[in-house]
Design a protein around this motif. Structure first.
Motif, short mmCIF file in Angstrom:
data_model
loop_
_atom_site.label_atom_id
_atom_site.label_comp_id
_atom_site.label_asym_id
_atom_site.label_seq_id
_atom_site.Cartn_x
_atom_site.Cartn_y
_atom_site.Cartn_z
N GLN A 298 61.60 -13.50 -59.49
CA GLN A 298 60.46 -12.79 -60.31
C GLN A 298 60.10 -13.64 -61.16
O GLN A 298 58.89 -14.11 -61.83
CB GLN A 298 60.87 -11.44 -60.80
N ALA A 299 60.97 -14.50 -62.12
CA ALA A 299 60.87 -15.17 -63.44
C ALA A 299 60.17 -16.37 -62.75
O ALA A 299 59.10 -16.96 -63.58
CB ALA A 299 62.37 -15.14 -63.90
N LYS A 300 60.43 -16.98 -61.49
CA LYS A 300 59.81 -18.12 -60.98
C LYS A 300 58.44 -17.84 -60.94
O LYS A 300 57.52 -18.80 -61.12
CB LYS A 300 60.34 -18.69 -59.94
N LEU A 301 58.07 -16.56 -60.31
CA LEU A 301 56.76 -16.34 -59.87
C LEU A 301 56.01 -16.24 -61.15
O LEU A 301 54.60 -16.74 -61.40
CB LEU A 301 56.79 -15.29 -59.16
N PHE A 302 56.34 -15.76 -62.13
CA PHE A 302 55.66 -15.16 -63.67
C PHE A 302 55.54 -16.59 -64.16
O PHE A 302 54.39 -16.81 -64.86
CB PHE A 302 56.35 -13.97 -64.36
N GLU B 30 55.15 -19.48 -63.09
CA GLU B 30 53.65 -20.01 -62.60
C GLU B 30 52.14 -19.48 -63.23
O GLU B 30 51.25 -20.01 -63.08
CB GLU B 30 53.83 -19.90 -61.14
N ALA B 31 52.43 -18.18 -63.38
CA ALA B 31 51.23 -17.67 -63.80
C ALA B 31 50.96 -17.59 -65.43
O ALA B 31 49.93 -17.53 -65.80
CB ALA B 31 51.32 -16.43 -63.30
N ALA B 32 52.17 -17.63 -66.15
CA ALA B 32 52.06 -17.63 -67.62
C ALA B 32 53.10 -18.54 -68.17
O ALA B 32 54.05 -18.76 -67.57
CB ALA B 32 52.18 -16.27 -67.98
N ASP B 33 52.74 -18.78 -69.50
CA ASP B 33 53.82 -19.43 -70.20
C ASP B 33 54.67 -18.67 -71.02
O ASP B 33 54.34 -17.98 -72.02
CB ASP B 33 52.83 -20.44 -71.39
N ILE B 34 55.78 -18.45 -70.33
CA ILE B 34 56.85 -17.25 -70.84
C ILE B 34 57.51 -17.91 -71.99
O ILE B 34 58.24 -18.99 -71.93
CB ILE B 34 57.76 -16.84 -69.86
#
Length: 378
Positions: A313-317, A319-323
């Motif tokens: 999940q962390a990897k996918l998110f 890609e979508a946002a600068d966490i």
């Protein structure tokens, strides 16, 4: 160890195939369900996510000041003692096994390292992270000429602490701040937002919540309950409204009312990554355009009980946002707390907050030294 790794990798491949199949089933099912059926499913999901205390109807909610006062009275002992209790299952799974292994060895040899390797891998510390820890451990044992297996435990603690590093500044420490909270449904995202808002309100900050998960009416209702309990204003639109429009109104409200922190909930449906990315980009553009002076943070909420799936999940998110940081929930309900170490090592995202219970005070700032000490506490 070759046989062990073959079994491990085979299991990982099977898990990936099963997960892919489940995602396909989810997409097919959602196409067939009616709007009423989807809404019923979502309401059932949020009922599971809400702690028992949050099942009260809004009319029965006490005054926010009274609730906060009672929460303070309910807090017994230090957070370290609660952290230690919350990590009981993980500690038993990792430290308990390590103690057994160390007590059974008379010297420090390769067989001992292999036993430690298997314990860490099967405790969701992860293969690559475990190999990194063991490589450094072997070097230090050789450099320091360690002969007693009991001394290896302290070196292992130090290696894990080195991986965890410093979490940096706390969420909302720089103000004015806009905190975007992301994560899949069911991980405790909305509940975490309520707890973060309550925690910041108690510290003297003026907080506003934006209910931008407009695909779940239950999420909006849940935030309203939290807002009522802690005396925090919730900016909302109708179900199905444009999330970016909610953020637009919330940002302007935060600016006009000179709020210290604006916390934004977002949709948590990850099966369509493209839509997720586009929605987040739109929200980021609104914040950048309307509130450029605000300090921006993006917190990803993960459920510790999901183990290695949390990394996916962390990897996918990512890609979508600068966490900027992680919020790890439900540590008290799992033996897979080692996932914290794996996530930090593999993705280099600092853990900001951890949850070891359902009470407001059970979500606290993450301190690496406290976590490692609690993990290895006898």
């Amino acid at each position: 160890m070759a046989g062990f790794f073959k079994k491990l990798f085979k299991k990982e491949q099977e898990d990936e195939q099963q997960e892919k199949h489940q995602e396909e089933l989810v997409e097919e099912t959602e196409e067939q369900l009616s709007d009423e059926e989807i809404e019923a499913m979502l309401l059932e999901e949020v009922e599971e996510e809400l702690p028992e205390a949050e099942h009260e109807v809004i009319e029965d909610i006490k005054e926010p000041e009274q609730v906060i006062e009672e929460d303070m009275e309910e807090e017994t002992g230090s957070f370290f003692s609660r952290l230690k209790d919350g990590l009981f299952k993980t500690r038993k799974n990792i430290t308990g096994k390590i103690n057994d292994v160390l007590s059974n060895f008379k010297s420090v040899d390769e067989e001992l390292f292999e036993e430690l390797e298997e314990i860490l891998i099967t405790s969701d510390v992860g293969v690559s992270t475990t190999l990194k820890i063991l490589e450094n451990l072997r070097k230090r044992v050789k450099e320091q000429n360690i002969k007693d297996p009991a001394d290896v435990k302290e070196l292992l603690k130090q290696e894990i602490l080195n991986i965890m590093g410093d979490s940096g500044e706390k969420p909302g420490e720089k103000t004015p701040a806009v905190i975007l909270v992301i994560g899949v449904n069911g991980v405790g995202k909305t509940t975490s937002i309520g707890k973060i808002a309550s925690k910041m309100k108690k510290s003297g900050k003026k907080v506003i919540i934006a209910a931008a998960d407009t695909f779940r009416a239950a999420a909006i209702d849940q935030l309203e309950i939290w807002g009522s309990r802690s005396g925090v204003e919730v900016i909302k639109h109708q179900e199905g409204a444009d999330p970016a429009a909610v953020i637009f109104d919330a940002v302007n409200s935060a600016k006009s009312k000179k709020a210290d922190v604006l916390i934004c909930d977002t949709a948590g449906r990850l099966h369509n990554k493209k839509n997720l990315m586009e929605e987040l980009k739109k929200i980021f553009r609104v914040i950048e355009r309307e509130y450029p002076e605000a300090h921006r943070e993006t917190l990803l909420v993960l459920d510790a009980t999901t183990g290695q799936n949390a990394i996916s999940q962390a990897k996918l998110f990512k890609e979508a946002a600068d966490i900027s940081g992680l919020v790890l929930t439900k540590l008290d309900g799992t033996a897979k707390g080692g996932i914290i170490i794996a996530i930090k090592s593999e993705l280099d995202i600092p853990v900001k907050l951890i949850g070891v219970g359902e009470k407001v005070n059970d979500l606290q700032d993450f301190v690496a030294a406290d976590f490692v000490n609690a993990l290895f506490e006898e």
